[in-house]
Scaffold this active site. Structure first.
Site, PDB file in Angstrom:
ATOM      1  N   HIS A  22       0.845  -1.189   0.000  1.00 44.00           N
ATOM      2  CA  HIS A  22       0.000   0.000   0.000  1.00 44.00           C
ATOM      3  C   HIS A  22       0.878   1.234   0.000  1.00 44.00           C
ATOM      4  O   HIS A  22       1.927   1.241   0.629  1.00 44.00           O
ATOM      5  CB  HIS A  22      -0.922   0.023   1.224  1.00 44.00           C
ATOM      6  CG  HIS A  22      -2.053   0.971   1.063  1.00 44.00           C
ATOM      7  ND1 HIS A  22      -1.953   2.303   1.394  1.00 44.00           N
ATOM      8  CD2 HIS A  22      -3.286   0.791   0.534  1.00 44.00           C
ATOM      9  CE1 HIS A  22      -3.096   2.898   1.102  1.00 44.00           C
ATOM     10  NE2 HIS A  22      -3.918   2.003   0.575  1.00 44.00           N
ATOM     11  N   ASP A  66      -7.807  -5.698  -0.092  1.00 42.84           N
ATOM     12  CA  ASP A  66      -8.286  -6.586  -1.156  1.00 42.84           C
ATOM     13  C   ASP A  66      -7.850  -8.042  -0.991  1.00 42.84           C
ATOM     14  O   ASP A  66      -8.288  -8.897  -1.753  1.00 42.84           O
ATOM     15  CB  ASP A  66      -7.773  -6.076  -2.516  1.00 42.84           C
ATOM     16  CG  ASP A  66      -8.386  -4.727  -2.876  1.00 42.84           C
ATOM     17  OD1 ASP A  66      -9.603  -4.590  -2.736  1.00 42.84           O
ATOM     18  OD2 ASP A  66      -7.635  -3.831  -3.291  1.00 42.84           O
TER      19      ASP A  66
HETATM   20  N1  CMC Z   1       4.104  -7.626  -4.852  1.00 43.89           N
HETATM   21  C1  CMC Z   1       5.438  -7.592  -5.078  1.00 43.89           C
HETATM   22  N2  CMC Z   1       6.180  -6.496  -4.993  1.00 43.89           N
HETATM   23  C2  CMC Z   1       5.557  -5.355  -4.666  1.00 43.89           C
HETATM   24  C3  CMC Z   1       4.187  -5.304  -4.408  1.00 43.89           C
HETATM   25  C4  CMC Z   1       3.439  -6.505  -4.509  1.00 43.89           C
HETATM   26  N3  CMC Z   1       2.141  -6.517  -4.291  1.00 43.89           N
HETATM   27  N4  CMC Z   1       3.817  -4.043  -4.101  1.00 43.89           N
HETATM   28  C5  CMC Z   1       4.940  -3.311  -4.157  1.00 43.89           C
HETATM   29  N5  CMC Z   1       5.996  -4.107  -4.491  1.00 43.89           N
HETATM   30  C6  CMC Z   1       7.396  -3.712  -4.595  1.00 43.89           C
HETATM   31  C7  CMC Z   1       7.657  -2.925  -5.864  1.00 43.89           C
HETATM   32  O1  CMC Z   1       7.997  -3.789  -6.940  1.00 43.89           O
HETATM   33  C8  CMC Z   1       8.799  -2.049  -5.444  1.00 43.89           C
HETATM   34  O2  CMC Z   1       9.962  -2.846  -5.404  1.00 43.89           O
HETATM   35  P1  CMC Z   1      11.378  -2.274  -5.927  1.00 43.89           P
HETATM   36  O3  CMC Z   1      11.749  -1.206  -4.957  1.00 43.89           O
HETATM   37  O4  CMC Z   1      12.282  -3.457  -5.939  1.00 43.89           O
HETATM   38  O5  CMC Z   1      11.130  -1.740  -7.293  1.00 43.89           O
HETATM   39  C9  CMC Z   1       8.461  -1.703  -4.000  1.00 43.89           C
HETATM   40  O6  CMC Z   1       7.676  -2.810  -3.529  1.00 43.89           O
HETATM   41  C10 CMC Z   1       7.685  -0.412  -3.840  1.00 43.89           C
HETATM   42  O7  CMC Z   1       6.493  -0.523  -4.606  1.00 43.89           O
HETATM   43  P2  CMC Z   1       5.827   0.639  -5.428  1.00 43.89           P
HETATM   44  O8  CMC Z   1       5.212   0.056  -6.657  1.00 43.89           O
HETATM   45  O9  CMC Z   1       6.767   1.783  -5.594  1.00 43.89           O
HETATM   46  O10 CMC Z   1       4.682   1.062  -4.403  1.00 43.89           O
HETATM   47  P3  CMC Z   1       3.462   2.010  -4.723  1.00 43.89           P
HETATM   48  O11 CMC Z   1       3.201   2.745  -3.471  1.00 43.89           O
HETATM   49  O12 CMC Z   1       3.698   2.780  -5.957  1.00 43.89           O
HETATM   50  O13 CMC Z   1       2.276   0.978  -5.055  1.00 43.89           O
HETATM   51  C11 CMC Z   1       0.504  -0.542  -4.772  1.00 43.89           C
HETATM   52  C12 CMC Z   1       1.293   0.620  -4.158  1.00 43.89           C
HETATM   53  C13 CMC Z   1      -0.671  -0.857  -3.879  1.00 43.89           C
HETATM   54  C14 CMC Z   1      -0.018  -0.116  -6.160  1.00 43.89           C
HETATM   55  C15 CMC Z   1       1.432  -1.761  -4.909  1.00 43.89           C
HETATM   56  O14 CMC Z   1       1.838  -2.206  -3.632  1.00 43.89           O
HETATM   57  C16 CMC Z   1       0.789  -2.896  -5.678  1.00 43.89           C
HETATM   58  O15 CMC Z   1       0.861  -2.927  -6.912  1.00 43.89           O
HETATM   59  N6  CMC Z   1       0.129  -3.884  -4.975  1.00 43.89           N
HETATM   60  C17 CMC Z   1      -0.602  -4.945  -5.636  1.00 43.89           C
HETATM   61  C18 CMC Z   1      -1.947  -4.454  -6.109  1.00 43.89           C
HETATM   62  C19 CMC Z   1      -2.911  -4.240  -4.957  1.00 43.89           C
HETATM   63  O16 CMC Z   1      -3.066  -5.086  -4.097  1.00 43.89           O
HETATM   64  N7  CMC Z   1      -3.606  -3.099  -4.976  1.00 43.89           N
HETATM   65  C20 CMC Z   1      -4.602  -2.745  -3.958  1.00 43.89           C
HETATM   66  C21 CMC Z   1      -4.151  -1.629  -3.109  1.00 43.89           C
HETATM   67  S1  CMC Z   1      -5.140  -1.377  -1.617  1.00 43.89           S
HETATM   68  C22 CMC Z   1      -6.759  -0.999  -2.110  1.00 43.89           C
HETATM   69  C23 CMC Z   1      -6.887  -0.009  -3.188  1.00 43.89           C
HETATM   70  O17 CMC Z   1      -6.199   0.990  -3.262  1.00 43.89           O
HETATM   71  O18 CMC Z   1      -7.762  -0.232  -4.017  1.00 43.89           O
END
Ligand code: CMC
Length: 392
Positions: free
Chosen positions: A270, A327
């Protein structure tokens, strides 16, 4: 470009002031108008939560009764709206139907186009809250080829939605209080989450003074993506994929860590929560309760539990502070209730609607509110001379 700074994904930019939702990502705290989410989920109802978000205070008995009464009297869709569904392909995603029909409501309610007319704002609020469950249920009926079931005035909000979704003309439909209560609780937990992608979209579209239907239709589309509300559908598909390939959780986790084909652990991570998501905590317990109360067991729940356990003890997830989000477990509950996977994000939209509405109102009423208009850092060629086509 002078004072403009790049903030990828708005990780560090507050675009608005808001008095609706308090979120402390380090402490795992979520409060609506100051009320802890745990108390609202345990003791409140979805409709009073909607009232709280939109009006700022919990309703009195009279306020609650008239709010419910108004909503009940607006649940019916114009028969011409129903005909939209005839035009959609049977396998259309219900989120696409939802956003299209919500957008189309502005063609039926042309009195709603001036966001500064307080009476019309109220009417649009009631119409949206009342009609979204009907719109959602019709989308489900379209997908399975059943006749639509009209809303009934004697039923509560969630009861009405469940009946419109699951009842058939041939048989009596019996509401299960376990399902009613669990769905009500889940809707409360989704009702607002400050400036997430869909809410910011509602605000951005609304900042141009577009009407509420247009703004919320845009929010529904933003919610659909798998990184946002669409994650609940993706989680279930991920669990089914793991099950189909022999339920080997360790291999899946390795793929995620190797970023193989961009595979992510859906339902994890998140932008703001860095210790735990307080909604996920409640939902995990609810998943156990609902499944056992409905007398259902689900191998996918075991896979989810093992995935969580593996991830929480793995450096990759620990270092990046990745925890289950809202989720991760919801889909398992929706599945036990009988919803198909494609409806999961629609349920999220039903829950998030009061938040979108509250935030839209707050923005419109804010004195000096300006159109949302992010800046950019230009990276292209600064200037060049036009070349006639025959010389290129
Ligand atoms: N699985 C594997 N790696 C992950 C995940 C995940 N679910 N989420 C983040 N990372 C890694 C990402 O690859 C990055 O690694 P690195 O530094 O090596 O490149 C690091 O963690 C930081 O991630 P980010 O993408 O910069 O984080 P963000 O704040 O931009 O994204 C997020 C937040 C929720 C989009 C992301 O965690 C994600 O894609 N999660 C999976 C999708 C998900 O469950 N979404 C629902 C979110 S909660 C309810 C809602 O908002 O609807």
């Amino acid at each position: 470009t002078g004072l403009v700074t790049l903030d990828s994904g708005y990780g560090n930019t507050a675009a608005y002031k808001s008095a609706i939702t308090y979120l402390d990502g380090e402490g795992g705290v979520l409060r609506y108008r100051g009320y802890p989410i745990e108390q609202l989920a345990e003791r409140g109802t979805f409709l009073e939560t909607a009232y709280l978000l939109i009006h700022g205070e919990l309703p009195t008995v009279d306020q609650q009764a008239s709010f419910k009464d108004e909503i009940t009297r607006h649940t019916l869709l114009h028969e011409d709206v129903k005909r939209f569904y005839d035009g959609f392909p049977r396998d259309a995603h219900p989120m696409a139907m939802l956003s299209s029909v919500v957008s189309a409501l502005s063609t039926f309610y042309q009195d709603s186009h001036n966001p500064f007319d307080e009476e019309q704002r109220h009417l649009s609020t009631i119409r949206l809250l009342a009609k979204l469950p009907t719109i959602a249920a019709y989308a489900y009926k379209k997908a399975i080829g059943h006749p639509v079931v009209y809303p009934r005035n004697d039923l509560g909000y969630v009861e009405n939605f469940l009946r419109m979704t699951f009842s058939v003309p041939a048989a009596e439909y019996e509401l299960d209080p376990v399902v009613v209560n669990a769905l009500d609780k889940l809707l409360i937990l989704h009702a607002d989450h400050e400036q997430n992608c869909s809410t910011s979209t509602v605000r951005l579209v609304g900042s141009s003074q577009a009407n509420m239907f247009a703004s919320i239709s845009a929010g529904i589309n933003a919610l659909w993506g798998p990184l946002h509300g669409g994650a609940n559908q993706s989680v279930l598909e991920m669990l089914q994929g793991i099950q189909a390939s022999g339920s080997d959780v360790a291999t899946f986790i390795r793929k995620v860590k190797d970023k193989e084909d961009g595979v992510k652990l859906m339902g994890f991570g998140h932008r703001v929560y860095k210790n735990f998501d307080p909604r996920a905590k409640i939902i995990k317990a609810a998943a156990h309760d609902v499944l056992s109360a409905l007398g259902k067991s689900d191998e996918l729940l075991d896979i989810a539990l093992r995935l969580e356990e593996h991830a929480l003890s793995d450096d990759y997830f620990v270092e990046r502070k990745l925890y289950p989000n809202v989720d991760f477990y919801t889909g398992l509950i929706y599945r036990a209730m009988g919803f198909p996977t494609s409806m999961f994000t629609v349920l999220f939209a039903l829950g998030r609607l009061p938040g979108w509405i509250a935030q839209w109102h707050e923005m419109i009423k804010e004195p000096g509110s300006r159109i949302g208009r992010p800046r950019q850092i230009y990276t292209g060629v600064v200037e060049r001379e036009y070349v006639p086509i025959e010389s290129r």
